[in-house]
Design a protein around this motif. Structure first.
Motif, PDB file in Angstrom:
ATOM      1  N   HIS A 293       0.820  -1.205   0.000  1.00  0.00           N
ATOM      2  CA  HIS A 293       0.000   0.000   0.000  1.00  0.00           C
ATOM      3  C   HIS A 293       0.860   1.264   0.000  1.00  0.00           C
ATOM      4  CE1 HIS A 293      -3.680  -2.199   0.538  1.00  0.00           C
ATOM      5  NE2 HIS A 293      -3.213  -2.805   1.608  1.00  0.00           N
ATOM      6  N   GLU A 308     -10.406  -2.499   2.454  1.00  0.00           N
ATOM      7  CA  GLU A 308     -10.167  -2.563   3.893  1.00  0.00           C
ATOM      8  C   GLU A 308      -9.475  -3.861   4.298  1.00  0.00           C
ATOM      9  OE1 GLU A 308     -13.756  -2.000   5.999  1.00  0.00           O
ATOM     10  OE2 GLU A 308     -14.192  -0.027   5.154  1.00  0.00           O
ATOM     11  N   ASP A 310      -6.885  -6.762   4.949  1.00  0.00           N
ATOM     12  CA  ASP A 310      -5.459  -6.734   5.216  1.00  0.00           C
ATOM     13  C   ASP A 310      -4.827  -8.066   4.800  1.00  0.00           C
ATOM     14  OD1 ASP A 310      -6.238  -8.533   7.167  1.00  0.00           O
ATOM     15  OD2 ASP A 310      -5.996  -7.125   8.829  1.00  0.00           O
ATOM     16  N   ARG A 311      -3.547  -8.206   5.122  1.00  0.00           N
ATOM     17  CA  ARG A 311      -2.785  -9.393   4.719  1.00  0.00           C
ATOM     18  C   ARG A 311      -3.423 -10.670   5.283  1.00  0.00           C
ATOM     19  NH1 ARG A 311       1.730 -12.225   6.872  1.00  0.00           N
ATOM     20  NH2 ARG A 311       3.068 -13.097   5.225  1.00  0.00           N
ATOM     21  N   THR A 312      -3.851 -10.621   6.532  1.00  0.00           N
ATOM     22  CA  THR A 312      -4.447 -11.808   7.164  1.00  0.00           C
ATOM     23  C   THR A 312      -5.708 -12.235   6.436  1.00  0.00           C
ATOM     24  OG1 THR A 312      -3.538 -11.153   9.310  1.00  0.00           O
ATOM     25  CG2 THR A 312      -5.353 -12.734   9.314  1.00  0.00           C
ATOM     26  N   ASP A 313      -6.560 -11.273   6.073  1.00  0.00           N
ATOM     27  CA  ASP A 313      -7.794 -11.599   5.349  1.00  0.00           C
ATOM     28  C   ASP A 313      -7.483 -12.321   4.047  1.00  0.00           C
ATOM     29  OD1 ASP A 313      -9.349 -10.354   7.289  1.00  0.00           O
ATOM     30  OD2 ASP A 313      -9.208  -8.412   6.318  1.00  0.00           O
TER      31      ASP A 313
END
Length: 631
Positions: A293, A308, A310-313
């Motif tokens: 980003h 919205e 993030d990496r975990t999602d």
């Protein structure tokens, strides 16, 4: 007494025209003929009843005709209630529908009511006259509702009192043994209902039963037709989606079989889905700064902009895709689907597809198919690379060992588009713990003509001298840390023919071991820089550390205890060819300071340290120390 025929004819004429006959007028006209008078009165009453029956029959026929013409059930029930009120001549008429699930009656149509309680009345099971009608499936009536012995209920009694109902007649609505409801006629005065009234209301109830039954059947038919239409539409949509998926699968399969590569697959998917497509390799997925980003001009940053998630999602969605073999939605990322590009237990990359609108039916399957096609492409490429590397390794081993004739090796090399025309340059690579197993494949992509073989500490690479200075030079490798990052590389900078390969390989790996003994396990180094030390310590690299400590240990101890710089002074003194003035200039100190330090060295090492043999050993130790601790 004789009665004239004209008088009798006049009376019969009046009867035929429907005019009522008065007994007193008959007595005056016919005289004393009681039998004739009684017969004429009976005839008048009979004709009156016939006319009433005709009116009722006409009303029933009209109801049947309306039943055929009118499709609005509510409107038709209201017409039946209106006709019941007019034919019976009652104050109030209403119709209640029976609900077997709750065993209650609910008023559906009424006429003559003056309060809202009747129009919304629900009669609980077994209550009042209505409950008896449903239970017995027979007509029930009372001339005084308040004094009946029927079960009462507060809300029902309240509705009856609000309407002022006193006499009440109810008949069941039954079709094929099933109770559908009840039709009621009520008066606000005491009244004894006649057989004709009960029969007429029962006939109207039969019509109402047909209406309700027909309405139910029509509703069921309409629902069945609607369900059938929906099922047909759904089947057509599913068939269209399936056809589309088959076409997509065939197209992607052709791309794979034609060897078009991953970019052709992603371009096709982007066109078919009208979406943005991005493939991210496994190494990037493991990076802690994924997704990017920060760099606003990178493809990755623009693709994931305004999301919205993030990496975990994203990694969670990829893991779900990998476990199920399907594409998966990314939490908190609208219209973003991901699919794991994997084979066996290896994650090759991740396929990310971002739609501009909500994905259509079958789009998720297309994304999964594209990921499978990309996995096949990766597997094919890996299989080819593995086969080429296996050939590279076998040719390299045979060339170095000299176990097979060159003609035999060249015949096999030609089958695989390799050339064994020497001379060669050699490189040894000691892979660090963080280096992946596909290092050789990356080198082969830079220069397809190299040969390489796996050794226990790493790789031995043979580079044709014709390309060593152009495509796989040390300078180029140094500029590409992603290729050999975390590795220790030692390379020869001179050409050697086949007979020299085994000796050169031993020297290069000896150099690697010497560097390891100095604590050096990373970087790219020319072999020529270490040739003297390889000759001295090649067979026993573990002696390097002891050699340095034995010669430089006393100087280091003195420097550590007295915060002195004897070791650096001796190194610069030798590099200045024994000139005290040049040594002082190099160290930026006074000549007397250098003299004092050298006198201290005489005390620490003994005055013989300047002798040729001692000086040679000391200089070797200093150079090795500089290699291990560059400044």
């Amino acid at each position: 007494m004789t009665v004239s025929a004209d008088s009798v004819a006049e009376v019969i004429g009046r009867l035929s025209r429907g005019n009522p006959i008065d007994r007193r007028a008959l007595e005056q006209q016919c005289g004393e003929s009681p039998e004739l008078i009684e017969a004429l009165v009976d005839l008048s009453a009979t004709m009156t009843r016939w006319k009433q029956k005709d009116r009722e029959r006409a009303a029933l026929l009209e109801s049947a005709s309306e039943l055929i013409r009118v499709r609005d059930t509510t409107r038709l029930l209201q017409k039946l209630v209106d006709r019941a009120r007019s034919l019976i001549g009652c104050d109030i008429a209403y119709l209640s529908q029976y609900y077997p699930d709750t065993d209650e009656l609910r008023v559906k149509a009424s006429r003559g009511a003056i309060s809202s309680q009747l129009t919304t009345l629900h009669v609980p099971p077994g209550i009042g006259l209505a409950g008896r009608v449903v239970r017995d499936r027979a007509a029930q009536w009372t001339s005084n509702y308040d004094v009946t012995q029927l079960p009462h209920e507060r809300q029902v009694d309240s509705a009856v009192r609000a309407e002022g109902m006193e006499s009440l007649l109810g008949v069941p609505m039954v079709v094929d043994g099933e109770v559908l409801g009840a039709l009621f006629a009520a008066n606000r005065y005491a009244h004894e209902f006649t057989t004709d009234e009960i029969t007429l209301l029962s006939a109207l109830a039969d019509h109402a039963s047909v209406v309700l039954k027909t309405a139910r059947l029509m509703g069921e038919l309409a629902e069945a037709a609607r369900s059938s239409a929906e099922a047909e539409e759904s089947a057509a949509a599913q068939a269209a989606t399936l056809g589309r998926l088959v076409e997509v699968e065939e197209h992607l399969t052709r791309l794979v079989l034609q060897g078009r590569g991953g970019s052709a697959v992603t371009d096709a998917v982007a066109t078919m889905l009208c979406a943005e497509v991005l493939v991210i390799d496994s190494a990037r997925l493991k990076s802690p700064d994924f997704p990017d980003h920060e760099h606003v001009f990178s493809d990755e940053a623009s693709f994931f902009a305004d999301l919205e998630a993030d990496r975990t999602d994203m990694l969670t969605a990829l893991e779900t895709s990998r476990e199920t073999g399907r594409s998966a939605e990314v939490p908190r990322a609208e219209n973003l689907l991901v699919a794991s590009v994997a084979s066996h237990r290896r994650q090759h990359s991740g396929l990310f597809v971002r739609f501009h609108t909500a994905p259509a039916a079958g789009d998720a399957n297309i994304v999964a198919q594209a990921a499978q096609s990309l996995a096949l492409i990766h597997m094919n490429a890996q299989a080819r690379a593995d086969a080429e590397n296996r050939v590279r390794g076998e040719l390299a081993v045979d060339l170095i060992a000299g176990t097979r004739s060159l003609d035999e090796l060249e015949a096999r090399a030609r089958l695989n588009d390799f050339s064994l025309a020497g001379p060669w340059r050699m490189m040894t690579i000691q892979a660090g713990p963080g280096v992946d197993e596909h290092l050789g494949a990356r080198l082969a992509r830079i220069e397809p003509r190299i040969l390489l073989t796996q050794r226990s500490p790493g790789l031995t690479v043979l580079i044709p001298s014709s390309v060593a200075d152009s495509r796989l030079s040390l300078k180029r490798l140094s500029a590409e840390p992603d290729v050999l990052g975390g590795c220790l590389v030692v390379a020869s900078d001179s050409d050697c023919d086949r007979s020299q390969l085994a000796v050169v390989e031993d020297e290069l790996w000896s150099c690697v071991r010497i560097l390891n003994s100095l604590g050096i396990d990373e970087g790219i180094h020319p072999a020529a820089d270490f040739a003297p030390y390889t000759a001295m310590f090649g067979t026993a690299p573990e002696q390097v550390g002891r050699f340095i400590d034995r010669l430089l240990g006393p100087l280091r101890d003195w420097d550590r205890k007295h915060s002195a710089e004897l070791t650096d002074t001796v190194r610069v003194y030798f590099e200045s060819n024994g000139s005290i003035s040049r040594t002082a200039a190099a160290l930026s100190v006074h000549i007397n300071t250098v003299k004092q330090r050298l006198e201290r060295v005489d005390q620490v090492l003994g005055e013989g340290w300047r002798a040729p043999e001692f000086a040679f050993r000391l200089q070797v130790a200093l150079r090795l120390d500089r290699l291990a601790h560059p400044r």
